[in-house]
Design an enzyme around this catalytic site. Structure first.
Site, PDB file in Angstrom:
ATOM      1  N   THR A  14     -13.496  14.838  -4.928  1.00 42.45           N
ATOM      2  CA  THR A  14     -12.115  15.271  -5.148  1.00 42.45           C
ATOM      3  C   THR A  14     -11.635  14.925  -6.554  1.00 42.45           C
ATOM      4  O   THR A  14     -11.062  15.762  -7.250  1.00 42.45           O
ATOM      5  CB  THR A  14     -11.209  14.533  -4.129  1.00 42.45           C
ATOM      6  OG1 THR A  14     -11.794  14.702  -2.848  1.00 42.45           O
ATOM      7  CG2 THR A  14      -9.812  15.064  -4.127  1.00 42.45           C
ATOM      8  N   VAL A  15     -11.872  13.691  -6.975  1.00 42.48           N
ATOM      9  CA  VAL A  15     -11.322  13.248  -8.265  1.00 42.48           C
ATOM     10  C   VAL A  15     -12.083  13.901  -9.429  1.00 42.48           C
ATOM     11  O   VAL A  15     -11.464  14.411 -10.383  1.00 42.48           O
ATOM     12  CB  VAL A  15     -11.363  11.711  -8.381  1.00 42.48           C
ATOM     13  CG1 VAL A  15     -10.717  11.267  -9.680  1.00 42.48           C
ATOM     14  CG2 VAL A  15     -10.660  11.058  -7.195  1.00 42.48           C
ATOM     15  N   LYS A 107     -12.595   0.707  -8.058  1.00 45.51           N
ATOM     16  CA  LYS A 107     -11.943  -0.607  -7.856  1.00 45.51           C
ATOM     17  C   LYS A 107     -12.910  -1.631  -7.285  1.00 45.51           C
ATOM     18  O   LYS A 107     -12.866  -2.803  -7.652  1.00 45.51           O
ATOM     19  CB  LYS A 107     -10.715  -0.457  -6.951  1.00 45.51           C
ATOM     20  CG  LYS A 107     -11.002   0.015  -5.557  1.00 45.51           C
ATOM     21  CD  LYS A 107     -10.044   1.081  -5.085  1.00 45.51           C
ATOM     22  CE  LYS A 107     -10.434   2.412  -5.654  1.00 45.51           C
ATOM     23  NZ  LYS A 107      -9.773   3.557  -5.120  1.00 45.51           N
ATOM     24  N   VAL A 134      -6.342   1.696  -9.553  1.00 49.50           N
ATOM     25  CA  VAL A 134      -5.227   0.984  -8.908  1.00 49.50           C
ATOM     26  C   VAL A 134      -4.033   1.918  -8.735  1.00 49.50           C
ATOM     27  O   VAL A 134      -3.506   2.453  -9.709  1.00 49.50           O
ATOM     28  CB  VAL A 134      -4.793  -0.248  -9.738  1.00 49.50           C
ATOM     29  CG1 VAL A 134      -3.669  -0.998  -9.037  1.00 49.50           C
ATOM     30  CG2 VAL A 134      -5.976  -1.175  -9.993  1.00 49.50           C
ATOM     31  N   GLY A 136      -3.606   4.926  -7.661  1.00 51.20           N
ATOM     32  CA  GLY A 136      -3.746   6.354  -7.968  1.00 51.20           C
ATOM     33  C   GLY A 136      -3.042   6.787  -9.235  1.00 51.20           C
ATOM     34  O   GLY A 136      -3.383   6.358 -10.333  1.00 51.20           O
ATOM     35  N   GLY A 189      -7.875  12.985   7.643  1.00 51.79           N
ATOM     36  CA  GLY A 189      -8.869  12.702   6.598  1.00 51.79           C
ATOM     37  C   GLY A 189      -8.447  11.618   5.629  1.00 51.79           C
ATOM     38  O   GLY A 189      -8.970  11.524   4.523  1.00 51.79           O
ATOM     39  N   ASP A 203      -9.543  -2.561   0.360  1.00 53.28           N
ATOM     40  CA  ASP A 203      -9.255  -1.659  -0.766  1.00 53.28           C
ATOM     41  C   ASP A 203      -8.017  -2.132  -1.537  1.00 53.28           C
ATOM     42  O   ASP A 203      -8.021  -2.222  -2.770  1.00 53.28           O
ATOM     43  CB  ASP A 203      -9.055  -0.243  -0.192  1.00 53.28           C
ATOM     44  CG  ASP A 203      -8.428   0.720  -1.171  1.00 53.28           C
ATOM     45  OD1 ASP A 203      -9.157   1.268  -1.996  1.00 53.28           O
ATOM     46  OD2 ASP A 203      -7.194   0.921  -1.104  1.00 53.28           O
ATOM     47  N   LYS A 207      -7.551  -3.891  -5.462  1.00 56.68           N
ATOM     48  CA  LYS A 207      -6.561  -3.471  -6.469  1.00 56.68           C
ATOM     49  C   LYS A 207      -5.709  -4.666  -6.916  1.00 56.68           C
ATOM     50  O   LYS A 207      -5.441  -4.841  -8.109  1.00 56.68           O
ATOM     51  CB  LYS A 207      -5.679  -2.365  -5.877  1.00 56.68           C
ATOM     52  CG  LYS A 207      -6.473  -1.083  -5.574  1.00 56.68           C
ATOM     53  CD  LYS A 207      -5.680  -0.111  -4.701  1.00 56.68           C
ATOM     54  CE  LYS A 207      -6.501   1.126  -4.369  1.00 56.68           C
ATOM     55  NZ  LYS A 207      -5.934   1.963  -3.315  1.00 56.68           N
ATOM     56  N   GLY A 304      -5.573  11.142  -3.920  1.00 57.09           N
ATOM     57  CA  GLY A 304      -5.525  12.600  -3.985  1.00 57.09           C
ATOM     58  C   GLY A 304      -6.016  13.110  -5.325  1.00 57.09           C
ATOM     59  O   GLY A 304      -6.073  12.378  -6.316  1.00 57.09           O
TER      60      GLY A 304
HETATM   61  N1  HSE Z   1      -7.946   4.764   0.665  1.00 59.87           N
HETATM   62  C1  HSE Z   1      -6.992   4.509  -0.359  1.00 59.87           C
HETATM   63  C2  HSE Z   1      -5.601   4.653   0.210  1.00 59.87           C
HETATM   64  C3  HSE Z   1      -7.105   5.409  -1.558  1.00 59.87           C
HETATM   65  O1  HSE Z   1      -5.445   5.001   1.376  1.00 59.87           O
HETATM   66  O2  HSE Z   1      -4.660   4.398  -0.515  1.00 59.87           O
HETATM   67  C4  HSE Z   1      -8.221   4.995  -2.466  1.00 59.87           C
HETATM   68  O3  HSE Z   1      -8.075   3.695  -2.916  1.00 59.87           O
END
Ligand code: HSE
Length: 428
Positions: A14-15, A107, A134, A136, A189, A203, A207, A304
Site C-alpha cells: 500500500t505505502v 518502526k 510514527v 502515519g 482489514g 506497534d 513508535k 493508509g
Molecule cells: N497497525 C497500525 C495502526 C498502523 O493500526 O495504527 C501501522 O503502524
C-alpha cells in the site's frame, strides 16, 4: 537545476504504491518545491507479476532488495518492506554502508536497531529518516527534531495505533464487546498480520520508543517500554469510565524523571472532553509538551496509502533539499543510555470492583486505601445485583506503589468479590 534525486523503492504494498503514485502524479510540484526532479530508478518487491494500479514499466526491477539498495543509479533507498530484521535490515545496512541516504517506514526495525543504524548512517555520511514510522501522516518527527528543537521536552503522549482506537471507540459508541469490535476491525482489514502487534500495544510501543529517543536525547530502548494491550478492557469499564467523565485510550506516555525515563503504553483514562478523549475511530494523536512552547496537539491519519506515503515523501523532499538532520535529532554517539523507570509519577487512578453487599464492606475498602496513603476523590456505588454491589472509585493523585499496596490490602479484606480493575488517569 540540480541533478535529479533518484530513488530505489523496496516494497510495493500500500505505502510503496502510494509513493510511486505521488512521484508520478506530482512531478512538477515536487520539482518546484525542492529544486530538483524526483525520479525512480528501480523497484523491488516479493512478487513482480501483480497489478498494483501503477505503471512500473519504466523502472528497473530487482528481486533482491540489497542489490536495489546498492545500485549506482540510486541516491536514496526507500525501505517499505517492514520487519525488524531480515531483508529490510540487510538492505538498509547495505545502503548506508554504500553511503546512500535511507527513508523508511519501519518502526519495528528502528525500535530494535535504531541506535546501531543511526551510528552506521553517520559513519558513512548518510542520513536515515523515518517520518512514516510514527503516527502515519502526522509530521511528528519533523516537529520534534526541527520545529521544537529549542525546547526541553517535558512529556510526549500519543494514541498511535489506529486499530486499537477504532476498537475502543466501537466498544463505546456501538456498545460492542471487545471480541465483537476486534472482529469488526478484522473484517475491515485494519489488523496487522500478527494482531498482537496492534492489540498488544507493541506497534504503538515501537513508535513511543522512537519519539522518546528524539524528545529526551536517549538511545532507543523499546524493551524498557511498559506494555499493556487493550485485550483486558471491558465494556463495563468503557461505560463506567464514561459515566465518570472519562474515555479509555491506549495511551503512550514518555517523560524523563529524576528516577529515569518513564515509557508506558497502556490503557489509560483521559477526560472525555480533552483532545485525546475526543479522538474517535482509527485516527492518531500526538501531544508534545515543551518548556517554551507549552502543549502542541497533532491529529491525523495514522495509517493508509495517502497519509503514510505523504510522510515518506516529506523525508524524500528533505533529502532533495539538502537538509541533513541526525536520525534522532542529535549525533548518535551523544544519545545517552537512560535508566528505565517504572511509570510511577503520581497520578489519579480509576478503580472498579464488586463488593460483597454486607455491613462494613465499603469501610474496609476505604480503610485499605487510607492506610496505604491513597485518598479517595470520588466514589459511586451502582444498583446491587444479588448480594454484591459494583463500586467505582476515583482517587486523588497517588503513586503506583501506594496503590498496589492498597490493592493487596483490599484483597485481604475478604469483601472484594472480583479483583479490582485499576487504570491510571492521565492528566492532559
Ligand atoms: N497497525 C497500525 C495502526 C498502523 O493500526 O495504527 C501501522 O503502524
Amino acid at each position: 537545476m540540480s541533478q535529479p534525486l533518484r530513488l530505489g523503492i523496496a516494497g510495493l504494498g500500500t505505502v510503496g504504491t502510494g509513493v510511486v503514485k505521488i512521484v508520478r502524479q506530482k512531478a512538477a510540484l515536487l520539482t518546484e518545491r525542492s529544486g530538483r526532479s524526483i525520479e525512480i530508478s528501480a523497484v523491488s518487491a516479493r512478487t513482480r507479476d501483480k497489478d498494483r494500479g501503477v505503471n512500473l514499466s519504466s523502472y528497473a526491477w530487482e528481486d533482491d532488495p540489497v542489490a536495489l539498495a546498492t545500485r549506482d543509479d540510486v541516491d536514496v533507498f526507500v525501505e517499505l518492506m517492514g520487519g525488524s530484521d531480515g531483508p529490510a535490515k540487510a538492505a538498509v545496512e547495505a545502503a548506508l554502508k554504500a553511503g546512500k541516504d535511507v527513508v523508511t517506514a519501519n518502526k519495528a526495525m528502528l525500535a530494535h536497531h535504531g541506535q546501531a543504524l543511526a551510528a552506521l548512517a553517520e559513519d558513512n555520511g548518510a542520513v536515515l529518516r523515518f517520518e512514516a514510522a510514527v503516527a502515519g501522516g502526522i509530521p511528528v518527527i519533523k516537529a520534534l527534531t526541527e520545529g521544537l528543537a529549542g525546547n526541553d521536552i517535558e512529556r510526549v503522549m500519543g494514541v498511535m495505533n489506529g486499530t486499537c482506537n477504532y476498537i475502543l471507540t466501537r466498544m463505546e459508541d456501538g456498545g460492542l464487546t471487545y471480541e465483537e469490535a476486534f472482529a469488526e476491525a478484522d473484517a475491515l482489514g485494519f489488523l496487522e498480520a500478527d494482531p498482537q502487534l496492534d492489540v498488544g500495544g507493541i506497534d504503538a510501543g515501537h513508535k513511543l520508543s522512537l519519539l522518546s529517543s528524539i524528545a529526551f536525547g536517549t538511545q532507543v530502548n523499546f524493551d524498557a517500554v511498559e506494555l499493556e494491550g487493550i485485550g483486558s478492557v471491558t465494556i463495563e469499564d468503557i461505560r463506567q469510565a464514561a459515566d465518570m467523565g472519562f474515555r479509555i485510550k491506549l495511551l503512550g506516555v514518555a517523560r524523563m524523571t529524576g528516577r529515569g525515563l518513564e515509557q508506558s503504553m497502556a490503557p489509560c483514562l483521559v477526560p472525555a472532553n480533552s483532545p485525546l478523549g475526543q479522538l474517535q475511530g482509527g485516527t492518531n494523536m500526538v501531544v508534545i509538551e515543551g518548556d517554551q512552547v507549552g502543549q502542541i496537539v497533532m491529529r491525523g491519519a495514522g495509517a493508509g496509502e495517502g497519509p503514510t506515503a505523504s510522510a515518506v515523501m516529506g523525508d524524500v523532499m528533505d533529502v532533495a533539499r539538502g537538509l541533513r538532520v541526525s536520525t534522532f535529532g542529535r549525533p548518535a554517539d551523544s544519545l545517552t543510555e537512560a535508566t528505565p523507570a517504572r511509570a510511577s509519577t503520581p497520578a489519579p487512578y480509576y478503580l472498579r470492583m464488586t463488593l460483597a453487599d454486607k455491613p462494613g464492606a465499603l469501610a474496609k475498602v476505604a480503610t485499605a486505601l487510607g492506610e496505604a496513603g491513597v485518598s479517595i476523590n470520588r466514589m459511586r456505588q451502582y444498583n446491587h445485583t444479588d448480594d454484591s454491589a459494583p463500586v467505582l472509585i476515583v482517587t486523588h493523585k497517588t503513586t503506583r506503589n501506594a496503590l498496589d499496596q492498597a490493592l493487596v490490602a483490599m484483597e485481604a479484606t475478604g469483601v472484594v468479590i472480583t479483583a479490582p480493575v485499576a487504570l491510571r488517569i492521565e492528566e492532559v
